[in-house]
Design an enzyme around this catalytic site. Structure first.
Site, PDB file in Angstrom:
ATOM      1  N   LEU A  70       0.838  -1.205   0.000  1.00 45.77           N
ATOM      2  CA  LEU A  70       0.000   0.000   0.000  1.00 45.77           C
ATOM      3  C   LEU A  70       0.870   1.252   0.000  1.00 45.77           C
ATOM      4  CD1 LEU A  70      -2.916  -1.016   2.402  1.00 45.77           C
ATOM      5  CD2 LEU A  70      -2.798  -1.243  -0.081  1.00 45.77           C
TER       6      LEU A  70
ATOM      7  N   ILE B 250       7.547  -6.137  -0.661  1.00 48.60           N
ATOM      8  CA  ILE B 250       8.213  -7.239  -1.377  1.00 48.60           C
ATOM      9  C   ILE B 250       9.715  -7.299  -1.123  1.00 48.60           C
ATOM     10  CG2 ILE B 250       6.486  -7.519  -3.205  1.00 48.60           C
ATOM     11  CD1 ILE B 250       8.415  -5.932  -5.073  1.00 48.60           C
TER      12      ILE B 250
ATOM     13  N   GLU C 286       7.110   0.105  -8.440  1.00 50.19           N
ATOM     14  CA  GLU C 286       6.969   1.533  -8.695  1.00 50.19           C
ATOM     15  C   GLU C 286       6.773   1.634 -10.206  1.00 50.19           C
ATOM     16  OE1 GLU C 286       6.722   4.068  -6.741  1.00 50.19           O
ATOM     17  OE2 GLU C 286       7.086   3.002  -4.869  1.00 50.19           O
TER      18      GLU C 286
ATOM     19  N   ASP D  10       6.527  -3.093 -21.883  1.00 50.59           N
ATOM     20  CA  ASP D  10       7.174  -2.988 -23.200  1.00 50.59           C
ATOM     21  C   ASP D  10       8.333  -1.985 -23.176  1.00 50.59           C
ATOM     22  OD1 ASP D  10       5.715  -0.626 -22.986  1.00 50.59           O
ATOM     23  OD2 ASP D  10       4.709  -0.826 -24.929  1.00 50.59           O
ATOM     24  N   GLU D  11       8.410  -1.159 -22.110  1.00 52.02           N
ATOM     25  CA  GLU D  11       9.449  -0.118 -22.080  1.00 52.02           C
ATOM     26  C   GLU D  11      10.855  -0.707 -21.945  1.00 52.02           C
ATOM     27  OE1 GLU D  11       8.636   3.349 -19.789  1.00 52.02           O
ATOM     28  OE2 GLU D  11       6.539   3.393 -20.378  1.00 52.02           O
TER      29      GLU D  11
ATOM     30  N   TYR E 131      12.996   3.736 -14.555  1.00 50.82           N
ATOM     31  CA  TYR E 131      11.870   2.802 -14.397  1.00 50.82           C
ATOM     32  C   TYR E 131      12.067   1.572 -15.262  1.00 50.82           C
ATOM     33  CZ  TYR E 131       7.418   0.692 -15.682  1.00 50.82           C
ATOM     34  OH  TYR E 131       6.436  -0.217 -15.983  1.00 50.82           O
TER      35      TYR E 131
ATOM     36  N   ASN F  53       0.234  11.223 -28.333  1.00 47.78           N
ATOM     37  CA  ASN F  53      -0.352  11.712 -27.075  1.00 47.78           C
ATOM     38  C   ASN F  53      -1.354  12.832 -27.324  1.00 47.78           C
ATOM     39  OD1 ASN F  53       1.194   9.925 -25.612  1.00 47.78           O
ATOM     40  ND2 ASN F  53       2.831  11.405 -25.204  1.00 47.78           N
TER      41      ASN F  53
ATOM     42  N   ASP G 248       9.294  18.954 -21.931  1.00 43.66           N
ATOM     43  CA  ASP G 248       9.255  17.519 -22.204  1.00 43.66           C
ATOM     44  C   ASP G 248       9.839  16.716 -21.038  1.00 43.66           C
ATOM     45  OD1 ASP G 248       8.657  15.299 -23.668  1.00 43.66           O
ATOM     46  OD2 ASP G 248       9.997  15.752 -25.344  1.00 43.66           O
TER      47      ASP G 248
ATOM     48  N   GLY H 276      14.565  12.365 -21.444  1.00 39.59           N
ATOM     49  CA  GLY H 276      14.763  11.054 -22.094  1.00 39.59           C
ATOM     50  C   GLY H 276      13.476  10.425 -22.602  1.00 39.59           C
TER      51      GLY H 276
HETATM   52  P1  NAD Z   1       0.459   0.715  -9.858  1.00 41.97           P
HETATM   53  O1  NAD Z   1       1.479   1.739  -9.571  1.00 41.97           O
HETATM   54  O2  NAD Z   1      -0.938   1.165 -10.122  1.00 41.97           O
HETATM   55  O3  NAD Z   1       0.365  -0.328  -8.650  1.00 41.97           O
HETATM   56  C1  NAD Z   1       1.510  -0.856  -8.044  1.00 41.97           C
HETATM   57  C2  NAD Z   1       1.077  -1.600  -6.787  1.00 41.97           C
HETATM   58  O4  NAD Z   1       2.260  -2.168  -6.207  1.00 41.97           O
HETATM   59  C3  NAD Z   1       0.446  -0.717  -5.727  1.00 41.97           C
HETATM   60  O5  NAD Z   1      -0.685  -1.340  -5.179  1.00 41.97           O
HETATM   61  C4  NAD Z   1       1.541  -0.561  -4.676  1.00 41.97           C
HETATM   62  O6  NAD Z   1       1.039  -0.360  -3.368  1.00 41.97           O
HETATM   63  C5  NAD Z   1       2.259  -1.884  -4.817  1.00 41.97           C
HETATM   64  N1  NAD Z   1       3.665  -1.791  -4.372  1.00 41.97           N
HETATM   65  C6  NAD Z   1       4.597  -0.882  -4.744  1.00 41.97           C
HETATM   66  N2  NAD Z   1       5.750  -1.108  -4.106  1.00 41.97           N
HETATM   67  C7  NAD Z   1       5.557  -2.198  -3.331  1.00 41.97           C
HETATM   68  C8  NAD Z   1       6.385  -2.938  -2.452  1.00 41.97           C
HETATM   69  N3  NAD Z   1       7.646  -2.574  -2.199  1.00 41.97           N
HETATM   70  N4  NAD Z   1       5.876  -4.035  -1.841  1.00 41.97           N
HETATM   71  C9  NAD Z   1       4.588  -4.415  -2.066  1.00 41.97           C
HETATM   72  N5  NAD Z   1       3.752  -3.729  -2.865  1.00 41.97           N
HETATM   73  C10 NAD Z   1       4.236  -2.641  -3.500  1.00 41.97           C
HETATM   74  O7  NAD Z   1       1.014  -0.156 -11.062  1.00 41.97           O
HETATM   75  P2  NAD Z   1       0.255  -0.810 -12.305  1.00 41.97           P
HETATM   76  O8  NAD Z   1       0.043   0.216 -13.335  1.00 41.97           O
HETATM   77  O9  NAD Z   1      -0.888  -1.600 -11.806  1.00 41.97           O
HETATM   78  O10 NAD Z   1       1.409  -1.778 -12.846  1.00 41.97           O
HETATM   79  C11 NAD Z   1       1.621  -3.064 -12.279  1.00 41.97           C
HETATM   80  C12 NAD Z   1       2.817  -3.713 -12.960  1.00 41.97           C
HETATM   81  O11 NAD Z   1       2.570  -3.803 -14.368  1.00 41.97           O
HETATM   82  C13 NAD Z   1       4.107  -2.915 -12.808  1.00 41.97           C
HETATM   83  O12 NAD Z   1       5.195  -3.796 -12.746  1.00 41.97           O
HETATM   84  C14 NAD Z   1       4.196  -2.132 -14.103  1.00 41.97           C
HETATM   85  O13 NAD Z   1       5.519  -1.854 -14.400  1.00 41.97           O
HETATM   86  C15 NAD Z   1       3.596  -3.128 -15.080  1.00 41.97           C
HETATM   87  N6  NAD Z   1       2.985  -2.528 -16.269  1.00 41.97           N
HETATM   88  C16 NAD Z   1       2.137  -1.480 -16.171  1.00 41.97           C
HETATM   89  C17 NAD Z   1       1.549  -0.958 -17.318  1.00 41.97           C
HETATM   90  C18 NAD Z   1       0.602   0.221 -17.260  1.00 41.97           C
HETATM   91  O14 NAD Z   1       0.303   0.796 -18.309  1.00 41.97           O
HETATM   92  N7  NAD Z   1       0.095   0.606 -16.099  1.00 41.97           N
HETATM   93  C19 NAD Z   1       1.827  -1.518 -18.560  1.00 41.97           C
HETATM   94  C20 NAD Z   1       2.706  -2.612 -18.625  1.00 41.97           C
HETATM   95  C21 NAD Z   1       3.262  -3.123 -17.467  1.00 41.97           C
HETATM   96  O1  DAU Z   2       4.338   1.252 -21.913  1.00 42.62           O
HETATM   97  C1  DAU Z   2       3.943   0.724 -20.682  1.00 42.62           C
HETATM   98  C2  DAU Z   2       4.124   1.750 -19.588  1.00 42.62           C
HETATM   99  O2  DAU Z   2       3.072   2.697 -19.737  1.00 42.62           O
HETATM  100  C3  DAU Z   2       4.104   1.138 -18.199  1.00 42.62           C
HETATM  101  O3  DAU Z   2       5.190   0.283 -18.074  1.00 42.62           O
HETATM  102  C4  DAU Z   2       4.166   2.231 -17.124  1.00 42.62           C
HETATM  103  O4  DAU Z   2       4.039   1.646 -15.843  1.00 42.62           O
HETATM  104  C5  DAU Z   2       3.013   3.194 -17.351  1.00 42.62           C
HETATM  105  O5  DAU Z   2       3.098   4.257 -16.434  1.00 42.62           O
HETATM  106  C6  DAU Z   2       3.056   3.736 -18.781  1.00 42.62           C
HETATM  107  O6  DAU Z   2       4.216   4.587 -18.968  1.00 42.62           O
HETATM  108  P1  DAU Z   2       4.112   5.981 -19.749  1.00 42.62           P
HETATM  109  O7  DAU Z   2       5.221   6.852 -19.340  1.00 42.62           O
HETATM  110  O8  DAU Z   2       3.920   5.745 -21.208  1.00 42.62           O
HETATM  111  O9  DAU Z   2       2.695   6.507 -19.153  1.00 42.62           O
HETATM  112  P2  DAU Z   2       2.206   7.965 -18.725  1.00 42.62           P
HETATM  113  O10 DAU Z   2       0.741   7.889 -18.517  1.00 42.62           O
HETATM  114  O11 DAU Z   2       3.044   8.554 -17.662  1.00 42.62           O
HETATM  115  O12 DAU Z   2       2.475   8.826 -20.056  1.00 42.62           O
HETATM  116  C7  DAU Z   2       1.897   8.475 -21.314  1.00 42.62           C
HETATM  117  C8  DAU Z   2       2.444   9.429 -22.341  1.00 42.62           C
HETATM  118  O13 DAU Z   2       1.888  10.737 -22.096  1.00 42.62           O
HETATM  119  C9  DAU Z   2       3.951   9.612 -22.282  1.00 42.62           C
HETATM  120  O14 DAU Z   2       4.456   9.767 -23.593  1.00 42.62           O
HETATM  121  C10 DAU Z   2       4.146  10.898 -21.474  1.00 42.62           C
HETATM  122  C11 DAU Z   2       2.914  11.700 -21.820  1.00 42.62           C
HETATM  123  N1  DAU Z   2       2.388  12.582 -20.752  1.00 42.62           N
HETATM  124  C12 DAU Z   2       2.206  12.054 -19.505  1.00 42.62           C
HETATM  125  C13 DAU Z   2       1.701  12.834 -18.493  1.00 42.62           C
HETATM  126  C14 DAU Z   2       1.515  12.245 -17.111  1.00 42.62           C
HETATM  127  C15 DAU Z   2       2.036  13.886 -21.045  1.00 42.62           C
HETATM  128  O15 DAU Z   2       2.172  14.354 -22.197  1.00 42.62           O
HETATM  129  N2  DAU Z   2       1.516  14.665 -20.036  1.00 42.62           N
HETATM  130  C16 DAU Z   2       1.345  14.180 -18.764  1.00 42.62           C
HETATM  131  O16 DAU Z   2       0.891  14.963 -17.881  1.00 42.62           O
END
Ligand code: NAD
Ligand code: DAU
Length: 356
Positions: A41, A66, A90, A138-139, A162, A261, A292, A295
């Site tokens: 949490l 974890i 994270e 995919d990053e 990240y 975007n 921006d 990176g």
């Molecule tokens: P999120 O940030 O919404 O949730 C992360 C969860 O992990 C939270 O509930 C947090 O409390 C928990 N957490 C964080 N640190 C912890 C720790 N040290 N111990 C135990 N729990 C911990 O993330 P999400 O968007 O649901 O993504 C989940 C996974 O999927 C991540 O590995 C992320 O990199 C990956 N992922 C996310 C996306 C996306 O678009 N959101 C896409 C591809 C992969």
């Molecule tokens: O590709 C998968 C990834 O997608 C996951 O692994 C990550 O956990 C998830 O956070 C997401 O990463 P991004 O950096 O792509 O997501 P984010 O929503 O932060 O940003 C999406 C795009 O929009 C990115 O090119 C940055 C841009 N952006 C983001 C924010 C928050 C903006 O232009 N303005 C904003 O305020």
């Protein structure tokens, strides 16, 4: 297709965005399996996301970090999972630019600790019928130019703290497969969106800002491309892969749904204008180009042919429909958003468990 069955599924990060959808799906679909949600949490974890399933008899919650070797060992020994689906991380790229070490600690060291706990528990029976599944991103493949796709064979080239911390986690997962023959699968997914996403991410942030008539920050010139996938389609893919995926393999998951975007932000503006009966163009006036991201990766685009041909998965929700569902959810759940932005959602945990 081979279909494995599991008695006890340990989900890490089940109180986060993707994790709560996955937990709900598994708790409801597999009532005879015990589903244990292990989550620290952090700011991103919210038990309000699981209010509708928390009373089910097959659902259990453990507030554990974890990286905590003692507590994770207790959880593994107590619940004895035969499947671990690891999502705790994270997850926000911008935060990783500010606090890289936190990302290495949680995403890399935390994954190493979980692998170690699973190995300790499972090697007793020679790794029979168990699976460690890493939900990765995919990053890890880095940024694409204007054309081409990311394949499972694409060389890792992470470019943010990240993605580097997640790439290291992926390498550790594969190291446990090759060194100890521990059964593992990794999936690398594109950008998810949908209900319960923390409003620091692009889509919920823009919806929330339009609701409050605040500026809509677009990084750079808005030309960066992401491949968007509705979160429940990701959950379906994970369900298929844990039950039928090939051990030791990775699967790319993505929507074939690439958009700049700026297009995403403009589409949200227009769909919300229509929903609120405002003249189309009203919300676009809030768009503000800002500095921006350091990176900033230009483009991601997943080739999901492998999971499609091997496991029969393809996305079912298109972008217009997915954005409409997401917009409606955030408008109907204004209290959830308000609790997050005010920090009040942490109160729920304090009241339930009477601790900080
Ligand atoms: P999120 O940030 O919404 O949730 C992360 C969860 O992990 C939270 O509930 C947090 O409390 C928990 N957490 C964080 N640190 C912890 C720790 N040290 N111990 C135990 N729990 C911990 O993330 P999400 O968007 O649901 O993504 C989940 C996974 O999927 C991540 O590995 C992320 O990199 C990956 N992922 C996310 C996306 C996306 O678009 N959101 C896409 C591809 C992969
Ligand atoms: O590709 C998968 C990834 O997608 C996951 O692994 C990550 O956990 C998830 O956070 C997401 O990463 P991004 O950096 O792509 O997501 P984010 O929503 O932060 O940003 C999406 C795009 O929009 C990115 O090119 C940055 C841009 N952006 C983001 C924010 C928050 C903006 O232009 N303005 C904003 O305020």
């Amino acid at each position: 297709m081979n279909s494995r069955r599991y008695n006890t599924i340990l989900i890490t990060g089940g109180a986060g965005f993707i994790g709560n959808h996955l937990t709900r799906h598994l708790v409801i679909k597999y009532p005879d399996s015990k589903i244990v949600n292990l989550d620290k949490l952090t700011y991103a974890g919210n038990l309000e996301n699981l209010l509708d399933v928390e009373d089910r008899s097959n659902y259990h919650f453990e507030r554990v970090c974890i990286t905590d070797e003692v507590e994770t060992q207790r959880v593994f020994q107590q619940h004895r999972p035969d499947l671990v689906i690891h999502l705790a991380a994270e997850s926000h790229v911008d935060r990783s630019i500010v606090s890289p070490l936190e990302f290495v600690h949680t995403n890399t060291v935390g994954t190493a600790n979980l692998l170690n706990q699973a190995k300790k528990l499972w090697q007793e029976d020679g790794f029979q019928d168990e699976l460690f599944y890493h939900v990765s991103t995919d990053e890890v493949y880095g940024s694409l130019g204007p054309s081409g796709y990311l394949y499972e064979a694409t060389k890792y080239d992470p470019r943010s703290p990240y993605s580097a911390s997640n790439a290291a986690a992926d390498h550790l997962v594969m190291a446990y497969y090759h060194t100890f023959q521990m059964p593992v699968i990794i999936s690398n997914c594109s950008n998810n969106y949908g209900p319960y996403q923390f409003p620091e991410k692009l889509i919920p942030l823009i919806i929330n800002n339009i609701r409050h008539q605040r500026p809509l920050p677009v990084y750079g010139d808005g030309s960066n491309v992401r491949d968007w996938l509705y979160v429940t389609d990701h959950v379906e893919a994970i369900d298929l892969a844990v039950h039928g995926g090939v051990i030791g393999e990775t699967y790319n998951i993505g929507g074939h749904n690439e958009h700049k975007n700026l297009t995403i932000v403009e589409t949200l503006c227009d769909q919300i204008d229509v929903k609120l009966n405002n003249p189309v163009g009203t919300s676009r006036k809030l768009i503000t180009f800002v500095k921006d991201r350091l990176g900033h990766d230009q483009r991601y685009a997943i080739d999901a042919a492998k999971i499609n041909s091997e496991l029969g998965w393809s996305p079912s929700i298109n972008l217009r429909e997915g954005l409409s569902l997401t917009i409606d959810w955030y408008f109907e759940n204004a209290t959830w958003l308000q609790n997050i932005t005010s920090g009040a959602y942490k109160e729920y945990y304090r009241k339930m468990y009477k601790v900080e």
